[in-house]
Structures are given as C-alpha cells and as structure tokens.
Scaffold this motif. Structure first.
Motif, PDB file in Angstrom:
ATOM      1  N   VAL A 111       0.862  -1.181   0.000  1.00  0.00           N
ATOM      2  CA  VAL A 111       0.000   0.000   0.000  1.00  0.00           C
ATOM      3  C   VAL A 111       0.898   1.231   0.000  1.00  0.00           C
ATOM      4  O   VAL A 111       2.003   1.199   0.541  1.00  0.00           O
ATOM      5  N   CYS A 112       0.431   2.293  -0.588  1.00  0.00           N
ATOM      6  CA  CYS A 112       1.228   3.534  -0.633  1.00  0.00           C
ATOM      7  C   CYS A 112       1.477   4.064   0.779  1.00  0.00           C
ATOM      8  O   CYS A 112       0.573   4.058   1.619  1.00  0.00           O
ATOM      9  N   PRO A 113       2.687   4.554   1.060  1.00  0.00           N
ATOM     10  CA  PRO A 113       2.995   5.029   2.420  1.00  0.00           C
ATOM     11  C   PRO A 113       2.612   6.472   2.703  1.00  0.00           C
ATOM     12  O   PRO A 113       2.921   6.976   3.781  1.00  0.00           O
ATOM     13  N   TYR A 114       1.990   7.172   1.781  1.00  0.00           N
ATOM     14  CA  TYR A 114       1.798   8.607   2.015  1.00  0.00           C
ATOM     15  C   TYR A 114       0.450   8.959   2.644  1.00  0.00           C
ATOM     16  O   TYR A 114       0.329   9.029   3.850  1.00  0.00           O
ATOM     17  N   CYS A 115      -0.579   9.183   1.862  1.00  0.00           N
ATOM     18  CA  CYS A 115      -1.766   9.815   2.452  1.00  0.00           C
ATOM     19  C   CYS A 115      -2.835   8.812   2.864  1.00  0.00           C
ATOM     20  O   CYS A 115      -2.737   7.619   2.598  1.00  0.00           O
ATOM     21  N   GLY A 116      -3.878   9.332   3.483  1.00  0.00           N
ATOM     22  CA  GLY A 116      -4.930   8.485   4.033  1.00  0.00           C
ATOM     23  C   GLY A 116      -5.787   7.786   2.996  1.00  0.00           C
ATOM     24  O   GLY A 116      -6.650   6.980   3.356  1.00  0.00           O
ATOM     25  N   VAL A 117      -5.588   8.094   1.721  1.00  0.00           N
ATOM     26  CA  VAL A 117      -6.366   7.389   0.699  1.00  0.00           C
ATOM     27  C   VAL A 117      -5.958   5.913   0.683  1.00  0.00           C
ATOM     28  O   VAL A 117      -6.786   5.031   0.476  1.00  0.00           O
ATOM     29  N   GLY A 118      -4.665   5.645   0.916  1.00  0.00           N
ATOM     30  CA  GLY A 118      -4.217   4.257   1.034  1.00  0.00           C
ATOM     31  C   GLY A 118      -4.328   3.469  -0.259  1.00  0.00           C
ATOM     32  O   GLY A 118      -4.864   2.358  -0.291  1.00  0.00           O
ATOM     33  N   CYS A 119      -3.796   4.031  -1.354  1.00  0.00           N
ATOM     34  CA  CYS A 119      -3.892   3.344  -2.647  1.00  0.00           C
ATOM     35  C   CYS A 119      -3.090   2.044  -2.628  1.00  0.00           C
ATOM     36  O   CYS A 119      -1.964   2.000  -2.126  1.00  0.00           O
ATOM     37  N   ALA A 120      -3.669   1.022  -3.227  1.00  0.00           N
ATOM     38  CA  ALA A 120      -2.977  -0.266  -3.325  1.00  0.00           C
ATOM     39  C   ALA A 120      -1.980  -0.188  -4.466  1.00  0.00           C
ATOM     40  O   ALA A 120      -2.278   0.353  -5.529  1.00  0.00           O
ATOM     41  N   ARG A 152      -5.412   3.394  -9.223  1.00  0.00           N
ATOM     42  CA  ARG A 152      -4.881   4.743  -9.471  1.00  0.00           C
ATOM     43  C   ARG A 152      -3.775   5.088  -8.464  1.00  0.00           C
ATOM     44  O   ARG A 152      -3.786   4.606  -7.338  1.00  0.00           O
ATOM     45  N   LEU A 153      -2.903   5.962  -8.868  1.00  0.00           N
ATOM     46  CA  LEU A 153      -1.871   6.499  -7.972  1.00  0.00           C
ATOM     47  C   LEU A 153      -1.683   7.971  -8.284  1.00  0.00           C
ATOM     48  O   LEU A 153      -2.093   8.440  -9.354  1.00  0.00           O
ATOM     49  N   CYS A 154      -1.068   8.690  -7.355  1.00  0.00           N
ATOM     50  CA  CYS A 154      -0.649  10.061  -7.653  1.00  0.00           C
ATOM     51  C   CYS A 154       0.867  10.064  -7.759  1.00  0.00           C
ATOM     52  O   CYS A 154       1.517   9.032  -7.636  1.00  0.00           O
ATOM     53  N   VAL A 155       1.422  11.238  -7.935  1.00  0.00           N
ATOM     54  CA  VAL A 155       2.873  11.333  -8.158  1.00  0.00           C
ATOM     55  C   VAL A 155       3.669  10.783  -6.975  1.00  0.00           C
ATOM     56  O   VAL A 155       4.720  10.168  -7.151  1.00  0.00           O
ATOM     57  N   LYS A 156       3.145  10.962  -5.748  1.00  0.00           N
ATOM     58  CA  LYS A 156       3.903  10.475  -4.582  1.00  0.00           C
ATOM     59  C   LYS A 156       3.915   8.948  -4.563  1.00  0.00           C
ATOM     60  O   LYS A 156       4.943   8.336  -4.311  1.00  0.00           O
ATOM     61  N   GLY A 157       2.762   8.359  -4.799  1.00  0.00           N
ATOM     62  CA  GLY A 157       2.695   6.896  -4.765  1.00  0.00           C
ATOM     63  C   GLY A 157       3.473   6.269  -5.900  1.00  0.00           C
ATOM     64  O   GLY A 157       4.161   5.266  -5.720  1.00  0.00           O
ATOM     65  N   ARG A 158       3.388   6.874  -7.088  1.00  0.00           N
ATOM     66  CA  ARG A 158       4.017   6.227  -8.239  1.00  0.00           C
ATOM     67  C   ARG A 158       5.518   6.490  -8.304  1.00  0.00           C
ATOM     68  O   ARG A 158       6.289   5.639  -8.731  1.00  0.00           O
ATOM     69  N   HIS A 180      -5.197  14.641  -1.231  1.00  0.00           N
ATOM     70  CA  HIS A 180      -5.817  13.316  -1.400  1.00  0.00           C
ATOM     71  C   HIS A 180      -6.097  13.136  -2.893  1.00  0.00           C
ATOM     72  O   HIS A 180      -7.257  13.025  -3.309  1.00  0.00           O
ATOM     73  N   PRO A 181      -5.020  13.113  -3.692  1.00  0.00           N
ATOM     74  CA  PRO A 181      -5.210  13.237  -5.140  1.00  0.00           C
ATOM     75  C   PRO A 181      -6.098  12.138  -5.734  1.00  0.00           C
ATOM     76  O   PRO A 181      -6.920  12.412  -6.608  1.00  0.00           O
ATOM     77  N   VAL A 182      -5.922  10.920  -5.264  1.00  0.00           N
ATOM     78  CA  VAL A 182      -6.716   9.847  -5.872  1.00  0.00           C
ATOM     79  C   VAL A 182      -8.180   9.957  -5.431  1.00  0.00           C
ATOM     80  O   VAL A 182      -9.097   9.729  -6.228  1.00  0.00           O
ATOM     81  N   ALA A 183      -8.422  10.353  -4.194  1.00  0.00           N
ATOM     82  CA  ALA A 183      -9.811  10.585  -3.782  1.00  0.00           C
ATOM     83  C   ALA A 183     -10.417  11.685  -4.652  1.00  0.00           C
ATOM     84  O   ALA A 183     -11.563  11.577  -5.108  1.00  0.00           O
TER      85      ALA A 183
HETATM   86  S1  SF4 Z   1      -3.428   9.439  -3.278  1.00  0.00           S
HETATM   87 FE1  SF4 Z   1      -1.245   9.399  -3.733  1.00  0.00          FE
HETATM   88  S2  SF4 Z   1      -0.257   9.709  -1.743  1.00  0.00           S
HETATM   89 FE2  SF4 Z   1      -2.368   9.137  -1.334  1.00  0.00          FE
HETATM   90  S3  SF4 Z   1      -2.266   6.944  -1.047  1.00  0.00           S
HETATM   91 FE3  SF4 Z   1      -2.790   7.320  -3.204  1.00  0.00          FE
HETATM   92  S4  SF4 Z   1      -0.854   7.275  -4.284  1.00  0.00           S
HETATM   93 FE4  SF4 Z   1      -0.401   7.517  -2.110  1.00  0.00          FE
END
Ligand code: SF4
Ligand code: SF4
Length: 969
Positions: free
Chosen positions: A238-247, A273-279, A463-466
């Motif tokens: 799971v992504c380590p950044y925001c509370g969206v918690g993208c897989a 989906r991911l944002c720049v931080k996750g990807r 919360h880019p993916v949200a």
């Molecule tokens: S929105 Fe971005 S930062 Fe938040 S969990 Fe998803 S990939 Fe990670």
C-alpha cells in the motif's frame, strides 16, 4: 470511466467461436468473450475507459459485410461471432505491420524490456511481424520529449490510440492531454503543445500505465533500470503517504536491492490509481542519509540545543553552512539548494554539521541508556514527567505497542500523535455528534451522491486519488460544491465555488442551514426520529440570514442561497472536509456545522450521503483506533472511565493505569517548557517542523532532560536528542494500516532495513522489556491478534482474511464481504442512538490582520511533498518537481508589493520570519497568502500561532497575521 453494461433488464445469448455464451444485455462482444475466456487482442481499448473502437485490432466477424469492433459492438441475441478466422488474423497481422512500420527501433523503447508491457511489440511477436522487415524509415520524426523528471515521451512510438488522453481525462480528471497537428504530424499534446514538464501535468503517471506502446514510459529513478517483470520481484503493498491508502505493487530489483518502479493495483477504494507520490516517491528509503546505527549525543554537545544553522534559526549561517550548489542528497555532508533566484539555501540536514555531535553506539548500549534515563526520570517525577509521541506513519501494530508501552510502563496517558494536528477537532465533534470519529461512508460513495460538498480540502494535492473520484462523479452527474478560501484545482471542477474568507466557515454553514430551514428543505422525519437539539440549532441559525453570512464570509448571499437549494433538494448529499475545517481555533464548531448540515437533511446512513473527514497520514485513522491518543484507550474507550481502565488492566496484566486523560501534543510541548514533562520518547514524529510556533518548540525540546528519537533520518527534532535510534522505513516491515475509509490493509516488507536499522515494533518491545515489562511478541501478526481482541470495531479481521485488498471495518463477515460502506443506517453510536446537534456561533480567528501584519497566512501541503519533507525531499522525483519553498500570493498583492514570480520575499509574523520565493498565483484571494510547511529552510511554523481549539486542542495552522515584503537577497 469503467465500462459496464448499462442497467440491464436481462441477458442475451450468442455464439462466440462456436460456444454458446450468455451476457448481460448491453455488454459488448469483447466483454462477453473475455468473460468466456476468449482472448480478443486490443490496442486502443482498456476496460477502465469508455471504448472508442479506433484501432480496429479487436475486430470480429459477425456475419456482416464489414468486420465489427468488438470493444464497442453490443451483443445481440442469436449473434454468431467469429474471433479468430484466418481473415481476421490476416487483418490483425496487416494492421500490426502498418503500426510497427514507423515505430522506433526496439532498443529505443524502455518498455521493450518486457513484451507484456509494450502491447504493440507483443502483437508484433504474436503475428511474426518485425519492424526491420517493413523497410520503412525509423520513426515518424515527431520527436522525443524528456522534459518531465519522471516520464519520457517518445512521440515516434505513439499510435494515437488515445488511451493516455482517456486515462488523464476520464480516470484522473486532469485534462492535460489532447492532440495537435494534422495528418502524419498529428501527435498527442500536453496543454497547448507544451513540453510535458512545462505543462499542467501533475505527474500522476496514469497515462504511462495506460500507454500500450513505448510512447509514454517511466524514467528510471536513482539509475535503477526498468527491467523485465520476469526478472523483478513483485511485492503487493500500500502507498505510504496519504490516508487514501492506494494499493500498489513495487517491482523490486533484488540484484540491486532496490525498487525499480511502482504500479497501482486493483482495490475497491483506489481502483489501480496512484498520484505522483505513490508512483514516483518511494526512493527516499534508499537515501544515503538513512540512519544505520544508533547514536548517542557526545558530552561536549551539552547543554542541549539545535545543532544546525537552520534549526537554530540562524538564516545567514544556514546560507554559509549549506552553500548554493545543486547536489542530490548525497549522505553525510550533502549540500543542497541555492543557485536560483528566490531559492533559499537549505533543504536537507547537513550531516557534516550535525553528525559530529553524536557518537556511534551499539544497540545494547543505546537501549540500556534509554531505559535507564526514562526510568530515572519517571522515578523522580512520576507519570507526569514522561510523554511519548507515536507516529501515524507507523503500522497499527507499532502504534498499539507504543501506546501500551507508555501506558503500562510509565502509567501515564501522555501519549499522542499528529492526529492532534490534523483532525482532532473533527474527531471531537464527530464523537459528540454521532458517537464515532471515523467516516460514515467511503470516498468512493461519492458516485452515488447527487451533491457533494468538498470544503476546507485542497484534495487534488492532499488526497489526489480521492479527488479523482470526485471529478469522475461530477462527470457522472454529481453536483460538486467547493468551499475554500483558496481556488485550488478542485474549484476548476466545481459546479459552485464559494471563496469564503478564511475562518468564516461557521457563518457560511449557518447561513446555508438558515436558508435550508427557511425553504422547508429539511428532512423533518429524520430530524424527529434520529436527532436531538434541533430547536436550539434552528434558533441559532435563524440569526444567520444569507445577507449576514455574506458580510462575514464574503460569499454573495445569492450563492449561499444556491448552495442551500442544491443541498436541501438533493436526495443524497455527502460532505468531504480537510484541515481547512479542522485547523482553526473554531475547528470543532466548524465540524459541528457539517454534522448538522447532514443531519437536518437526512444525509447520513444511506448510499451517497454522509460525513467524511479526509484523513491525512496513511495510518492516522489506524493510530487513533489503536489508542495513540491521550483521552482514549484502543477503540476510543475513554481513558478516564474506571470501567475501561479496569478492562485494560486486566487485558494487559497491568496495575495502576493512569485514571485520567493525558496531555495532548501541544500541551506536552507547553508542559516541557514549564518543567513538567522531562523525558520523551519520539517515534517517527518531527514536531520541530510540524508543530506551531517553532521558537516555542525549540525551547521545549532543548529543555527536556532526556529525549530519544527513533526515526529513519536525522530530523530537525533529532538535533535535540540524547539518543537517536535508526528505524525502519515503511518498505522494510510488515504491518497493517487503516485508511480514511476505515479500510485495514496489509503493508508487506519490500526491502531489508539498511545497516543496523531495525523494525520499529521490535525496538519498542526491547525498551519495554528493559523497563520491566515482560513482552514476547514474535511477529506483527501476533500483535495484530492481541490488538483485535481489545478493539471491538476490528472484530473478525485477521491477517489472512485481509487478503490483498484489505477490508473495511466494521465487518461482520470478512470471508465474504469487503465490509461496511455506509454506517449508521438505523442509529448513531451515541448513548441514545441519536445525532446530537450542537449549534455554533461564528467567532473570529484569534489573531486578525492589522496595519503591521496585513496578510492572512494559510499553511498546508503541496501535491509533491509530505509533512516535514523528510521523505519527499529525499525522493529524487518529488524534489526535482518541487524543489523550492514558495509563498503563494495574489497577482494584485504581488504587484502592490513590487514582487514578481521567483523574487525572494520576507514573510514575518509576531513570532518569526522566513525568506522564500514568491509564487504569483491566481488561486489565492487578495489579502491572503499560502506557505507549504515542508521546507526546513523556510519553516512555515516559525510564523504560525500556537492558539488552539478549546475542545479538539488543534492549533490554528490556517490563520495568523503576517507581513510580506521584498527580501534583499
Ligand atoms: S493518493 Fe497518492 S499519496 Fe495518497 S495513497 Fe494514493 S498514491 Fe499515495
Ligand atoms: S502524468 Fe497524469 S496528469 Fe500528466 S499527462 Fe499523464 S495522466 Fe495526465
């Protein structure tokens, strides 16, 4: 948009390759074939997008004069379909030959490393077509664009399938990619044919994930080549950044011990989906600045104080110490920043400046010292002398053990974490109003909402993916109302945008409720059956007619009326909010208004309706659930309730747990200043940069008798430490994490910790045992089992049934269900089951602008950075995209101040001064400015006030008075 069969009243039966197939009415031939296990090749099609049927690769024979594109042609009863006749295969071979004829050579294509990644090359292999045999010139001559730090664009490899355009528009809602040119020169274009790196692209990488050729590819990060998948290990986490918690899945190059790249993966919340931080933002774990050995402060470095020029607040010295050279984070002695107009020197801690103040130690020596000093301070000062800050970046298991250590080892409830700084006021209002601090529905439920209010939330950045789901819902017909002092990108996607004055939320929502009630748009049945105190609320909001609300908020009365009509008439309405609501001295009142907005219109407890405070950190929900807060044991069981205390004493085999609430983050800092709290254990928190009024924090940290910091980098806070323990990053351990939706997911170990760095819960256990506790946990799975036994909300969850996609809690049947999306369908969690409406009067912010400090400062996050920057500023990609501290100001304000983009500005408040680059921004309102708080060399919290909300104890990060002027640099 995902393609699904339209609302079907029945099924159709057809024959595909001689097999009888039944499909839902409206399904395409391609969907029916796929469901039957029949493969039809595609190029322009991707199941997640609306089909366009332009590439003709998926054509099938339906007995008509022309072949039909199976991705768009609907199934019909009795249809006879052939998918693999010799004619069809010839057609596909010819098509592939034509497409491959002007492709660049394979060696130019980063995706060629695995034919599975480059779908066109895979087809060329399948049909035995080689570009070289076509005898045509190499490439179309449309060129290569390497301007983005993370994505390479090879226009020559583009087949104009529009998958990237649909990914950017339909999935992420960023609307960056179009087409430009004519005939053979036609090419995908970013904005107005800008280089990708100069366009409005937010580097989410969705287009790369969608591209079926080598036209859009990830650039290698830290020189780790992108090799064939078969040569890489795939780790689902799971992504380590925001509370969206993208897989996501990390592809790991075991030979190099490093991650090569990341990809989103399917999960009911994030849908790949991911944002720049996750990807692209995961390489901080490989930074040469990682701590790899325990450190003990040298005798000569007492009395304690800041060790670097930045942290001392000596800006001139910081300039000299850090130099102006561009460099990466090259470990001890790295130099950063500078060089450009407006860029202040600094960026990362200079290890050459700070490390000499510490000596290396063995784990034994360091842990013994920690245990001895904390025990001595406890013996001398009692429970009140000890406090712990845990981390919302750590796992549930680590949060659980950390609070258990502080509570059972030192008999104090002085344990808190950054939830105090983000949504403490929201949680306080939610507990008071509906008896639960968690969201009442998921962010994905927005698709079922007629109206969604997004308020105080810069969600495209935080919360880019949200936010991509919000944008998608709007395209699906949901009315989006955006309420925020800053016209963030979300305003571009809103049906109604309300640019209210900072700190006027209560007046705005009281005005809206006034009008909802006046127009008779309340849900009277819901109010009667499921709420209490409505009359008091009605009386209070009666004093806020839209004209008065306009005077206070600056939002025109007619717009307030429009919002009230849209909200009141909607059959389903949902409110998402962020820290623009919570981080005020009126944060609890702000959230009370949102609870009332939903309650008086019956918008809780049904699909597409509810309350969703967007949680910040990846595990802030989980850390709070685990009891990493001073007023609650795990699962929000009251710390000052004797029955709860007795229950936990029994469960933990402990005696004399603290019978009263502990101190919060800000109260602990205040107590340390006055000599109350003397010893602290800091796990993964960096209050020096994250807490308000840094000058006060600096004094408090220096005043502590003993501070142990456990972290992955030598943070600003660690400069005040007596002992620094090298921790593991998110990538280096197993554990569970709970996202903003209440989804509990497993994070899996990807890499080994560097050097002697250790897994955090094991270190906590070692300290526990050294202070006399008797712990014998052998795995995070075992900790999870104990944790679930004392957290009724997590009942039924196990490591095994969490699977790859996690589960929402509460969940009565995790083996068969994803969990509960919509909460409170029948009653609320309050003692009487009713929503308790709490009226609020508008109060101005505590520190208003005046002639000396005429601007209102708002602080927050940027898309590319995270909190105190310790991770993101060590990510190559994120730092390359956003290297500079900036103050965002309105063009007219900038003109009046004689400032232009990139100029160096001095921003001062009554507490401090910072210098940073100017960013002229049409998204700010006049008289306001915005400073992200990630940058140590221009720390926004030097300026902020430490005034707190009286209920949630959250600081007023979103409002203080500042002066802006041109700096001499
Ligand atoms: S929105 Fe971005 S930062 Fe938040 S969990 Fe998803 S990939 Fe990670
Ligand atoms: S990276 Fe994201 S924002 Fe940029 S062009 Fe691709 S899909 Fe659009």
């Amino acid at each position: 948009m995902a393609i699904t069969a339209p609302e079907s009243t029945g099924t159709v039966t057809l024959t595909i390759d001689g097999r009888e197939v039944t499909a839902p009415e409206g399904a395409t031939i391609w969907q029916a074939a796929k469901a039957a296990g029949i493969d039809i090749p595609v190029l322009c099609h991707d199941e997640r997008f609306d089909p366009v049927g332009v590439c003709r690769m998926c054509v099938v024979d339906v007995g008509a004069p022309a072949f039909a594109a199976s991705c768009v042609r609907a199934c019909e009863n009795g249809m006879q379909v052939k998918t693999d006749s010799p004619e069809l295969e010839r057609s596909r071979t010819t098509l592939t030959k034509l497409l491959i004829s002007d492709q660049p050579p394979r060696e130019r294509d980063p995706k060629q490393t695995t034919t599975g990644d480059n779908e066109l090359l895979a087809l060329a292999d399948r049909y035995g077509v080689a570009r070289e045999t076509a005898g045509l010139p190499c490439g179309s001559g449309r060129g290569i664009d390497l301007s983005s730090p993370v994505i390479a664009v090879d226009h020559d490899a583009c087949i104009l399938c529009d998958r990237c355009t649909r990914a950017c528009d339909d999935i992420q809602g960023n609307d960056v990619i179009g087409r430009s040119g004519k005939g053979y020169t036609t090419h995908i274009a970013f904005d107005l044919s800008d280089p990708m790196g100069a366009s409005s692209c937010v580097s989410c990488g969705e287009c790369v994930a969608a591209c079926p050729t080598g036209a859009l590819t990830n650039k290698p990060i830290r020189n780790i080549p992108i090799r064939p998948r078969t040569e890489l290990d795939a780790v689902d986490t799971v992504c380590p950044y925001c509370g969206v918690g993208c897989a996501l899945t990390y592809y790991v190059d075991r030979d190099r011990g490093a991650i090569a790249y990341a990809e989103g993966r399917e999960q009911p919340g994030s849908h790949g989906r991911l944002c720049v931080k996750g990807r692209y933002g995961w390489d901080y774990a490989a930074s040469p600045q990682r701590l790899t050995v325990p450190l003990i402060r040298r005798e000569a470095s007492y009395p304690k104080g800041a060790l670097s020029a930045d942290v001392r607040g000596d800006m001139a010295a910081a300039g000299e110490a850090n130099g102006h050279g561009q460099a990466d984070d090259g470990g001890p002695g790295a130099k950063r920043g500078g060089g450009k107009r407006g860029r202040k020197p600094g960026g990362l801690v200079d290890y050459a400046e700070v490390l000499p103040h510490f000596r290396e130690a063995t784990w034994e020596e360091a842990l013994d010292l920690v245990a001895r000093r904390l025990t001595e301070i406890y013996a001398a000062g009692g429970p009140a002398a000890i406090a712990g800050f845990g981390s919302a970046k750590c796992s549930n298991e680590e949060a659980y053990l950390f609070q258990k250590l502080i509570r059972t080892g030192f008999h104090t409830n002085n344990v808190d974490h950054c939830t105090r700084l983000c949504h403490a006021s929201s949680v306080a209002a939610l507990f008071e109003g509906i008896g639960s601090g968690a969201v009442s529905t998921t962010f994905g439920d927005v698709i079922n909402a007629e109206v969604a209010i997004v308020t105080g939330s810069n969600s495209t950045a935080n919360h880019p993916v949200a936010s991509s789901f919000f944008k998608q819902a709007r395209r699906n017909g949901t009315t989006i109302i955006y309420v925020d002092p800053r016209a963030d990108r979300m305003a571009d996607h809103a049906d109604i945008y309300c640019q209210l004055k900072p700190g006027t939320d209560v007046a705005f929502y009281n005005g809206v409720m006034h009008e909802v009630i006046r127009l008779g748009l309340t849900d009277d049945d819901f109010i009667a059956r499921r709420t209490s105190n409505y009359e008091a609320l009605k009386q209070t909001v009666a004093d806020y007619p839209p004209e008065r609300a306009e005077q206070i908020t600056g939002v025109p009365a007619d717009v307030i009326r429009r919002v009230a009509r849209a909200w009141g008439r909607a059959k389903s309405g949902i409110i998402f909010w962020g820290m623009g609501i919570s981080q005020h001295t009126t944060g609890t009142d702000n959230a009370r208004c949102l609870i009332a907005m939903c309650s008086i219109t019956g918008n809780v407890g049904k699909p597409g309706a509810g309350l969703h405070p967007l949680r910040g950190q990846n595990n802030v929900q989980g850390a709070s659930d685990m009891g990493l807060i001073p007023m609650f044991y795990p699962d929000y069981q009251k710390a000052d309730d004797p029955g709860v205390k007795a229950r936990f004493e029994q469960a933990w085999g402990s005696t004399d747990l603290d019978p009263k609430r502990g101190l919060t983050v800000t109260e602990i800092i205040g107590s340390a200043l006055k000599g109350g709290v003397r010893g602290m254990y800091m796990l993964g928190e960096n209050p020096f940069l994250s807490d308000p009024n840094i000058n006060k924090v600096r004094k408090a940290l220096a005043a502590l008798e003993f501070l142990v910091v456990q972290d992955i980098f030598l943070t600003e806070t660690a400069e005040f430490a007596d002992v620094v323990l090298p921790a593991s990053s998110y990538m280096e351990k197993d554990g569970t994490y709970t996202n903003t939706d209440r989804r509990v997911q497993r994070g899996r170990k990807v890499l080994d910790p560097p050097g002697q760095a250790r897994v955090d819960w094991e270190v906590v256990q070692d300290i526990a045992n050294r202070i006399g506790l008797d712990w014998h946990y052998t795995s995070s799975r075992q900790v999870f089992e104990e944790m679930v036994s004392v957290i009724p909300s997590y009942k039924n969850l196990t490591y095994d049934n969490l699977g790859l996609t996690g589960k929402l809690y509460p969940n009565p049947d995790p083996e068969h269900s994803d969990g509960t999306v919509v909460m409170f369908t029948e009653k609320f969690n309050t003692n009487d089951g009713l929503a308790h409406l709490v009226p609020a009067e508008w109060l101005p912010a505590r520190e208003l602008p005046n002639a000396e400090y005429p601007f209102v400062l708002n602080t927050g996050r940027m898309l590319e950075h995270w909190h105190t920057g310790s991770m993101t500023r060590r990510s190559y990609a994120l730092d390359a995209i956003a290297p500079t501290a900036q103050v965002f100001i309105h063009p007219d304000d900038a003109a009046e101040l004689g400032l232009e983009d990139g100029d160096l500005a001095r921003v001062s408040s009554r507490r401090g001064v910072i210098e940073l680059a100017v960013k002229v921004s049409h998204r700010e309102a006049r008289g306001n400015c915005f400073v992200p708080f990630h940058f140590r060399e221009a720390a926004a919290n030097l300026l902020t006030t430490d005034e707190i909300d009286p209920v949630g104890k959250i600081p007023e990060y979103k409002f203080c008075a500042v002066r802006i002027e041109k700096a001499d640099g």
